[in-house]
Design a protein around this motif. Structure first.
Motif, PDB file in Angstrom:
ATOM      1  N   ILE A 194      61.840  45.158  21.389  1.00 22.56           N
ATOM      2  CA  ILE A 194      62.345  44.876  20.297  1.00 22.56           C
ATOM      3  C   ILE A 194      63.252  43.360  20.400  1.00 22.56           C
ATOM      4  CG2 ILE A 194      62.593  46.905  19.009  1.00 22.56           C
ATOM      5  CD1 ILE A 194      65.428  47.297  19.943  1.00 22.56           C
ATOM      6  N   LYS A 195      63.147  42.630  19.443  1.00 20.45           N
ATOM      7  CA  LYS A 195      63.721  41.320  19.470  1.00 20.45           C
ATOM      8  C   LYS A 195      65.148  41.552  19.260  1.00 20.45           C
ATOM      9  CE  LYS A 195      60.241  39.124  16.630  1.00 20.45           C
ATOM     10  NZ  LYS A 195      60.104  38.058  15.479  1.00 20.45           N
ATOM     11  N   PRO A 196      66.011  40.558  19.429  1.00 20.09           N
ATOM     12  CA  PRO A 196      67.504  40.688  19.410  1.00 20.09           C
ATOM     13  C   PRO A 196      67.976  41.405  18.093  1.00 20.09           C
ATOM     14  CG  PRO A 196      67.197  38.691  20.421  1.00 20.09           C
ATOM     15  CD  PRO A 196      65.947  39.391  20.012  1.00 20.09           C
ATOM     16  N   ALA A 197      67.607  40.863  16.980  1.00 15.47           N
ATOM     17  CA  ALA A 197      67.699  41.456  15.690  1.00 15.47           C
ATOM     18  C   ALA A 197      67.228  42.770  15.113  1.00 15.47           C
ATOM     19  CB  ALA A 197      67.401  40.317  14.745  1.00 15.47           C
ATOM     20  N   THR A 198      66.418  43.157  15.928  1.00 14.18           N
ATOM     21  CA  THR A 198      65.712  44.528  15.454  1.00 14.18           C
ATOM     22  C   THR A 198      66.559  45.958  16.003  1.00 14.18           C
ATOM     23  OG1 THR A 198      63.530  43.541  15.826  1.00 14.18           O
ATOM     24  CG2 THR A 198      63.832  45.830  15.626  1.00 14.18           C
ATOM     25  N   PRO A 199      66.885  46.541  15.158  1.00 13.46           N
ATOM     26  CA  PRO A 199      67.752  47.680  15.602  1.00 13.46           C
ATOM     27  C   PRO A 199      66.992  48.771  16.397  1.00 13.46           C
ATOM     28  CG  PRO A 199      67.256  47.845  13.262  1.00 13.46           C
ATOM     29  CD  PRO A 199      66.540  46.471  13.668  1.00 13.46           C
ATOM     30  N   LEU A 200      68.048  49.456  17.319  1.00 16.22           N
ATOM     31  CA  LEU A 200      67.410  50.190  18.121  1.00 16.22           C
ATOM     32  C   LEU A 200      66.841  51.563  17.261  1.00 16.22           C
ATOM     33  CD1 LEU A 200      70.188  50.697  20.846  1.00 16.22           C
ATOM     34  CD2 LEU A 200      67.787  50.136  20.942  1.00 16.22           C
ATOM     35  N   ASN A 201      67.332  51.775  16.182  1.00 12.84           N
ATOM     36  CA  ASN A 201      66.844  52.750  15.047  1.00 12.84           C
ATOM     37  C   ASN A 201      65.345  52.732  14.903  1.00 12.84           C
ATOM     38  OD1 ASN A 201      68.668  54.450  14.448  1.00 12.84           O
ATOM     39  ND2 ASN A 201      69.279  53.490  12.666  1.00 12.84           N
ATOM     40  N   ASP A 202      64.856  51.543  14.975  1.00  4.78           N
ATOM     41  CA  ASP A 202      63.392  51.281  14.784  1.00  4.78           C
ATOM     42  C   ASP A 202      62.424  51.912  15.843  1.00  4.78           C
ATOM     43  OD1 ASP A 202      64.384  49.713  12.707  1.00  4.78           O
ATOM     44  OD2 ASP A 202      62.929  48.111  13.058  1.00  4.78           O
ATOM     45  N   ILE A 203      63.085  52.369  16.868  1.00  8.50           N
ATOM     46  CA  ILE A 203      62.162  52.615  17.998  1.00  8.50           C
ATOM     47  C   ILE A 203      62.742  54.135  18.690  1.00  8.50           C
ATOM     48  CG2 ILE A 203      61.166  50.548  18.970  1.00  8.50           C
ATOM     49  CD1 ILE A 203      63.448  50.674  21.049  1.00  8.50           C
ATOM     50  N   SER A 204      63.799  54.541  18.031  1.00  9.61           N
ATOM     51  CA  SER A 204      64.539  55.678  18.387  1.00  9.61           C
ATOM     52  C   SER A 204      63.759  56.871  18.251  1.00  9.61           C
ATOM     53  CB  SER A 204      65.798  56.086  17.644  1.00  9.61           C
ATOM     54  OG  SER A 204      65.652  55.816  16.383  1.00  9.61           O
ATOM     55  N   HIS A 205      62.618  57.194  17.450  1.00 16.48           N
ATOM     56  CA  HIS A 205      61.952  58.103  17.373  1.00 16.48           C
ATOM     57  C   HIS A 205      60.787  58.158  18.578  1.00 16.48           C
ATOM     58  CE1 HIS A 205      59.814  54.782  15.333  1.00 16.48           C
ATOM     59  NE2 HIS A 205      58.984  55.570  15.514  1.00 16.48           N
ATOM     60  N   LEU A 206      60.467  57.190  19.189  1.00 14.20           N
ATOM     61  CA  LEU A 206      59.533  57.232  20.065  1.00 14.20           C
ATOM     62  C   LEU A 206      59.946  56.947  21.461  1.00 14.20           C
ATOM     63  CD1 LEU A 206      58.880  54.005  20.357  1.00 14.20           C
ATOM     64  CD2 LEU A 206      57.597  54.609  18.289  1.00 14.20           C
ATOM     65  N   LEU A 207      61.180  57.255  21.791  1.00 18.79           N
ATOM     66  CA  LEU A 207      61.483  56.912  23.290  1.00 18.79           C
ATOM     67  C   LEU A 207      61.171  57.919  24.265  1.00 18.79           C
ATOM     68  CD1 LEU A 207      65.566  56.202  22.422  1.00 18.79           C
ATOM     69  CD2 LEU A 207      63.711  54.504  23.097  1.00 18.79           C
ATOM     70  N   SER A 208      60.670  59.246  23.776  1.00 20.64           N
ATOM     71  CA  SER A 208      59.998  60.072  24.715  1.00 20.64           C
ATOM     72  C   SER A 208      58.651  59.641  24.871  1.00 20.64           C
ATOM     73  CB  SER A 208      60.238  61.563  24.332  1.00 20.64           C
ATOM     74  OG  SER A 208      59.796  61.653  22.849  1.00 20.64           O
TER      75      SER A 208
END
Ligand code: DX5
Ligand code: ZN
Length: 224
Positions: free
Chosen positions: A115-129
């Motif tokens: 993710i770019k600096p401005a993209t929140p972690l929330n955008d990828i939190s569902h696929l961390l596993s």
């Protein structure tokens, strides 16, 4: 947790690429960071499959391919065929991120999401596993030699906390503006894979590698 320096060949001297890759290998570097830019997702165009295919013959190092490419799913199989061991795609560049990650896995490579600096972690939190690595950009993607964005430090810390809470063994790679000074900040915040382009290739390569690897080693033994 493996701590590694991942030199980005974007800052290499392309006229002496094979020679510089051998310097990496001789100095114990195991991962080579390979930045592919398409002139659409980012303004620049860097290089693509023919270059990767030809350096694949030069080394057995792990090829960590960072695709700054719109709809990268179209090219995943090709990149694996020409030698990529890990493929990282940008969340912002994929129409169907989950499917793209699945495509990487099906092709037999390690999967990373960036993710770019401005993209929140929330955008990828569902696929961390579902991923092996999260690449946090610490500059705007597209150019080497930029300054580390200090506001990213908190994001590294937050991501490491999220991964620990979920008990996930996922690498955090940071990319952009890493040098002798900023490497400490990123490591302390929880990153374990450090990409460095100009920090490695500008000036004396061997001494840059030695200094940055020393920092990693020191951190690793302290954190052990
Ligand atoms: C930038 C690339 C980086 C780049 C880093 O978009 O993803 O990998 O090579 O360069 P430095 O280390 O010079 O900031
Ligand atoms: Zn990169």
């Amino acid at each position: 947790m493996n701590y590694r320096l991942c030199p980005s060949i974007l800052s290499a001297d392309f006229n002496r690429l094979g020679e510089q890759i051998q310097i990496m290998e001789k100095n114990g570097i195991e991962w080579l960071h390979i930045d592919v830019m398409d002139g659409d997702f980012v303004p620049c165009i860097s290089f693509g499959m023919p270059v990767i295919r030809s350096i694949r013959k030069e080394t057995r190092m792990f090829f960590d391919v960072h695709l700054m490419v719109t709809e990268p799913e179209r090219y995943i199989r090709d990149f694996v065929d020409c030698g990529a061991d890990s493929i990282t795609v940008h969340a912002e560049a994929c129409e169907d991120l989950e499917r793209t990650i699945e495509t990487i896995r099906d092709a037999g490579a390690r999967a990373g999401v960036s993710i770019k600096p401005a993209t929140p972690l929330n955008d990828i939190s569902h696929l961390l596993s579902d991923v092996d690595m999260v690449l946090l950009m610490t500059v705007q993607p597209g150019f080497g030699g930029q300054k580390y964005m200090t506001e990213c430090t908190e994001k590294i810390r937050e991501l490491r906390k999220m991964l620990d809470e979920e008990g996930l063994d996922v690498d955090i790679q940071v990319d952009g503006g890493m040098n002798e000074q900023t490497i400490d900040i990123a490591l302390e915040a929880g990153a374990n894979l450090i990409v460095a382009g100009s920090g490695v290739f500008n000036g004396n390569i061997e001494s840059n590698l030695r200094i940055m690897k020393q920092k990693l080693g020191r951190f690793y033994s302290e954190g052990d």
